[in-house]
Design an enzyme around this catalytic site. Structure first.
Site, mmCIF file in Angstrom:
data_model
loop_
_atom_site.group_PDB
_atom_site.id
_atom_site.type_symbol
_atom_site.label_atom_id
_atom_site.label_comp_id
_atom_site.label_asym_id
_atom_site.label_seq_id
_atom_site.Cartn_x
_atom_site.Cartn_y
_atom_site.Cartn_z
ATOM 1 N N THR A 83 -3.235 -6.187 52.405
ATOM 2 C CA THR A 83 -2.644 -7.492 52.688
ATOM 3 C C THR A 83 -3.624 -8.545 52.220
ATOM 4 O O THR A 83 -4.839 -8.384 52.381
ATOM 5 C CB THR A 83 -2.359 -7.682 54.193
ATOM 6 O OG1 THR A 83 -2.169 -9.072 54.474
ATOM 7 C CG2 THR A 83 -3.496 -7.190 55.052
ATOM 8 N N CYS A 196 0.244 -12.648 47.800
ATOM 9 C CA CYS A 196 0.779 -12.020 49.000
ATOM 10 C C CYS A 196 1.424 -10.729 48.531
ATOM 11 O O CYS A 196 2.190 -10.742 47.556
ATOM 12 C CB CYS A 196 1.796 -12.922 49.694
ATOM 13 S SG CYS A 196 2.557 -12.161 51.145
#
Length: 231
Positions: A83, A196
Protein backbone atom coordinates in the site's frame (compact mmCIF):
# COMPACT_ATOMS: atom_id res chain seq x y z
CA UNK A 1 14.55 -17.53 -4.14
CA UNK A 2 14.07 -15.57 -0.95
CA UNK A 3 10.70 -15.51 0.80
CA UNK A 4 8.87 -12.19 0.53
CA UNK A 5 6.84 -11.03 3.50
CA UNK A 6 3.86 -8.95 2.36
CA UNK A 7 1.89 -6.64 4.64
CA UNK A 8 -1.40 -6.55 2.76
CA UNK A 9 -5.15 -6.18 3.03
CA UNK A 10 -5.08 -2.39 2.64
CA UNK A 11 -7.16 -3.03 0.57
CA UNK A 12 -7.43 -6.71 -0.29
CA UNK A 13 -8.29 -5.70 -3.87
CA UNK A 14 -4.84 -4.24 -4.33
CA UNK A 15 -3.16 -7.06 -2.41
CA UNK A 16 -4.79 -9.51 -4.80
CA UNK A 17 -3.21 -7.60 -7.68
CA UNK A 18 0.19 -7.54 -5.94
CA UNK A 19 0.04 -11.31 -5.38
CA UNK A 20 -1.05 -12.02 -8.96
CA UNK A 21 1.68 -9.88 -10.48
CA UNK A 22 4.38 -11.40 -8.27
CA UNK A 23 3.51 -14.92 -9.30
CA UNK A 24 3.27 -13.95 -12.96
CA UNK A 25 6.70 -12.31 -12.82
CA UNK A 26 8.33 -15.40 -11.30
CA UNK A 27 6.61 -17.73 -13.75
CA UNK A 28 7.79 -15.59 -16.67
CA UNK A 29 11.38 -15.62 -15.44
CA UNK A 30 11.68 -19.24 -14.35
CA UNK A 31 9.01 -20.99 -16.41
CA UNK A 32 7.51 -24.37 -15.62
CA UNK A 33 5.53 -24.52 -12.41
CA UNK A 34 7.45 -21.81 -10.57
CA UNK A 35 5.68 -19.25 -8.42
CA UNK A 36 6.71 -16.64 -5.86
CA UNK A 37 7.59 -17.57 -2.29
CA UNK A 38 5.31 -15.27 -0.30
CA UNK A 39 4.06 -15.03 3.26
CA UNK A 40 1.05 -12.69 3.26
CA UNK A 41 -0.37 -11.03 6.36
CA UNK A 42 -3.71 -9.61 5.22
CA UNK A 43 -4.87 -7.06 7.76
CA UNK A 44 -8.47 -6.01 8.33
CA UNK A 45 -8.64 -2.77 6.37
CA UNK A 46 -11.52 -1.47 8.51
CA UNK A 47 -9.13 -1.24 11.46
CA UNK A 48 -6.52 0.60 9.40
CA UNK A 49 -9.07 2.91 7.76
CA UNK A 50 -10.41 3.91 11.19
CA UNK A 51 -6.88 4.80 12.30
CA UNK A 52 -6.41 6.85 9.12
CA UNK A 53 -9.68 8.71 9.69
CA UNK A 54 -8.69 9.75 13.21
CA UNK A 55 -5.04 10.25 12.13
CA UNK A 56 -3.77 7.73 14.64
CA UNK A 57 -0.49 7.20 12.83
CA UNK A 58 1.28 6.11 16.00
CA UNK A 59 -1.25 3.33 16.48
CA UNK A 60 -1.08 2.31 12.84
CA UNK A 61 2.69 2.29 12.94
CA UNK A 62 2.72 0.11 16.05
CA UNK A 63 0.26 -2.35 14.52
CA UNK A 64 2.12 -2.65 11.22
CA UNK A 65 5.47 -2.91 12.96
CA UNK A 66 4.15 -5.80 15.05
CA UNK A 67 2.79 -7.57 11.96
CA UNK A 68 6.12 -7.03 10.20
CA UNK A 69 7.87 -8.73 13.11
CA UNK A 70 5.42 -11.61 12.82
CA UNK A 71 6.26 -12.00 9.14
CA UNK A 72 9.95 -12.03 9.92
CA UNK A 73 9.39 -14.65 12.63
CA UNK A 74 7.41 -16.73 10.14
CA UNK A 75 10.39 -16.86 7.80
CA UNK A 76 10.18 -13.78 5.56
CA UNK A 77 13.60 -12.76 4.27
CA UNK A 78 12.57 -9.39 2.87
CA UNK A 79 9.54 -7.21 3.53
CA UNK A 80 7.11 -5.15 1.47
CA UNK A 81 4.12 -3.03 2.43
CA UNK A 82 1.53 -3.47 -0.33
CA UNK A 83 0.00 0.00 0.00
CA UNK A 84 1.30 3.48 -0.76
CA UNK A 85 -0.58 5.40 1.93
CA UNK A 86 0.72 3.42 4.86
CA UNK A 87 4.29 4.14 3.84
CA UNK A 88 3.59 7.19 5.97
CA UNK A 89 4.75 4.90 8.80
CA UNK A 90 7.43 3.08 6.77
CA UNK A 91 10.26 4.17 9.07
CA UNK A 92 8.49 2.59 12.06
CA UNK A 93 8.05 -0.68 10.15
CA UNK A 94 11.60 -0.82 8.82
CA UNK A 95 13.05 -0.15 12.26
CA UNK A 96 11.08 -3.07 13.76
CA UNK A 97 12.69 -5.80 11.65
CA UNK A 98 16.16 -7.03 10.75
CA UNK A 99 15.26 -7.97 7.16
CA UNK A 100 15.36 -5.55 4.21
CA UNK A 101 12.30 -3.34 3.73
CA UNK A 102 11.62 -2.34 0.13
CA UNK A 103 10.04 1.13 0.00
CA UNK A 104 7.46 1.55 -2.76
CA UNK A 105 8.53 5.13 -3.55
CA UNK A 106 12.10 3.97 -4.13
CA UNK A 107 10.85 1.47 -6.70
CA UNK A 108 8.88 4.23 -8.41
CA UNK A 109 11.86 6.59 -8.30
CA UNK A 110 14.12 4.09 -10.03
CA UNK A 111 11.70 3.82 -12.94
CA UNK A 112 11.15 7.58 -13.09
CA UNK A 113 14.89 8.26 -13.21
CA UNK A 114 15.41 5.59 -15.86
CA UNK A 115 12.76 7.33 -17.99
CA UNK A 116 14.61 10.64 -17.71
CA UNK A 117 11.71 12.30 -15.91
CA UNK A 118 12.41 14.87 -13.21
CA UNK A 119 8.91 16.20 -12.39
CA UNK A 120 5.93 13.93 -11.77
CA UNK A 121 2.26 14.33 -11.02
CA UNK A 122 1.21 12.27 -8.01
CA UNK A 123 -2.19 10.61 -7.67
CA UNK A 124 -3.09 8.77 -4.49
CA UNK A 125 -5.17 9.04 -1.37
CA UNK A 126 -5.48 12.45 0.25
CA UNK A 127 -2.90 11.31 2.80
CA UNK A 128 -0.37 10.46 0.09
CA UNK A 129 -0.98 13.64 -1.91
CA UNK A 130 -1.20 16.09 0.98
CA UNK A 131 1.30 14.82 3.51
CA UNK A 132 5.00 15.27 2.73
CA UNK A 133 6.27 11.71 3.25
CA UNK A 134 5.95 10.58 -0.38
CA UNK A 135 7.17 13.75 -2.10
CA UNK A 136 10.05 13.99 0.33
CA UNK A 137 11.11 10.42 -0.43
CA UNK A 138 11.02 11.16 -4.17
CA UNK A 139 13.00 14.35 -3.59
CA UNK A 140 15.88 12.29 -2.17
CA UNK A 141 16.12 10.84 -5.69
CA UNK A 142 16.08 14.29 -7.30
CA UNK A 143 12.42 14.10 -8.37
CA UNK A 144 9.98 17.01 -7.97
CA UNK A 145 6.30 16.33 -7.32
CA UNK A 146 3.10 18.11 -8.38
CA UNK A 147 -0.22 17.17 -6.79
CA UNK A 148 -3.75 18.00 -8.02
CA UNK A 149 -5.59 21.08 -6.83
CA UNK A 150 -7.91 20.73 -3.82
CA UNK A 151 -11.12 19.74 -5.63
CA UNK A 152 -9.28 17.24 -7.80
CA UNK A 153 -7.55 15.73 -4.76
CA UNK A 154 -10.94 15.23 -3.14
CA UNK A 155 -12.25 13.54 -6.27
CA UNK A 156 -9.25 11.21 -6.56
CA UNK A 157 -9.54 10.24 -2.89
CA UNK A 158 -13.30 9.64 -3.08
CA UNK A 159 -12.98 7.28 -6.05
CA UNK A 160 -10.38 5.23 -4.19
CA UNK A 161 -12.37 4.84 -0.97
CA UNK A 162 -15.90 4.77 -2.37
CA UNK A 163 -15.23 2.63 -5.44
CA UNK A 164 -11.85 1.04 -6.03
CA UNK A 165 -11.33 -0.55 -2.61
CA UNK A 166 -14.72 -2.21 -3.14
CA UNK A 167 -13.79 -3.49 -6.59
CA UNK A 168 -15.91 -0.92 -8.43
CA UNK A 169 -14.26 0.28 -11.65
CA UNK A 170 -16.36 2.76 -13.65
CA UNK A 171 -15.81 4.49 -16.97
CA UNK A 172 -17.08 7.75 -15.47
CA UNK A 173 -14.36 7.69 -12.81
CA UNK A 174 -11.73 6.73 -15.37
CA UNK A 175 -12.63 9.76 -17.45
CA UNK A 176 -12.55 12.01 -14.40
CA UNK A 177 -9.07 10.77 -13.53
CA UNK A 178 -7.90 11.35 -17.10
CA UNK A 179 -9.10 14.95 -16.89
CA UNK A 180 -7.25 15.43 -13.59
CA UNK A 181 -4.11 13.90 -15.09
CA UNK A 182 -4.36 16.22 -18.09
CA UNK A 183 -4.43 19.18 -15.72
CA UNK A 184 -1.29 17.90 -13.96
CA UNK A 185 0.48 17.59 -17.31
CA UNK A 186 -0.58 21.13 -18.22
CA UNK A 187 1.04 22.31 -14.98
CA UNK A 188 4.37 20.71 -15.87
CA UNK A 189 4.19 17.04 -14.91
CA UNK A 190 6.39 15.02 -17.27
CA UNK A 191 5.01 11.75 -15.98
CA UNK A 192 2.29 10.45 -13.66
CA UNK A 193 2.70 8.29 -10.57
CA UNK A 194 -0.23 6.00 -9.87
CA UNK A 195 0.53 6.37 -6.18
CA UNK A 196 -2.24 4.21 -4.80
CA UNK A 197 -2.19 0.49 -5.43
CA UNK A 198 -5.89 0.48 -6.40
CA UNK A 199 -5.52 3.15 -9.10
CA UNK A 200 -3.92 0.60 -11.42
CA UNK A 201 -7.31 -1.11 -11.52
CA UNK A 202 -8.68 2.05 -13.17
CA UNK A 203 -5.90 3.78 -15.14
CA UNK A 204 -3.33 2.35 -17.56
CA UNK A 205 -0.62 3.84 -19.76
CA UNK A 206 -3.08 3.85 -22.66
CA UNK A 207 -5.17 6.47 -20.83
CA UNK A 208 -2.37 9.01 -20.35
CA UNK A 209 -0.42 11.23 -22.76
CA UNK A 210 2.76 10.97 -20.66
CA UNK A 211 4.83 8.20 -19.06
CA UNK A 212 2.91 6.39 -16.32
CA UNK A 213 4.56 4.87 -13.26
CA UNK A 214 2.33 2.15 -11.76
CA UNK A 215 3.63 1.71 -8.24
CA UNK A 216 2.15 -1.73 -7.60
CA UNK A 217 3.78 -3.20 -10.68
CA UNK A 218 7.08 -1.43 -10.04
CA UNK A 219 7.09 -2.53 -6.39
CA UNK A 220 6.49 -6.13 -7.42
CA UNK A 221 9.38 -5.96 -9.89
CA UNK A 222 11.72 -4.62 -7.20
CA UNK A 223 10.64 -7.32 -4.75
CA UNK A 224 11.12 -10.13 -7.26
CA UNK A 225 14.52 -8.71 -8.26
CA UNK A 226 15.55 -8.70 -4.60
CA UNK A 227 14.13 -12.15 -3.93
CA UNK A 228 16.00 -13.67 -6.85
CA UNK A 229 19.21 -11.66 -6.52
CA UNK A 230 21.28 -14.48 -5.00
CA UNK A 231 19.92 -17.25 -7.23
Amino acid sequence: MKTIGVLGGMSWESSLEWYRLANERVAARLGGYHSARIILDSLDFAEIEAMQAREDWAGAGALLAARAQALEAAGAELLVLATNTMHLVADRIAAAVDIPFLHIADAAAAAITAEGVSTVGLLGTAFTMERPFYAERLATHGIATIVPKSADRAAVHAVIYDELVHGIVSEESRQRYVEIIDRLIARGAQGIILGCTEIELLISADDVAAPVFPTTSLHVDAAIDAAMASD
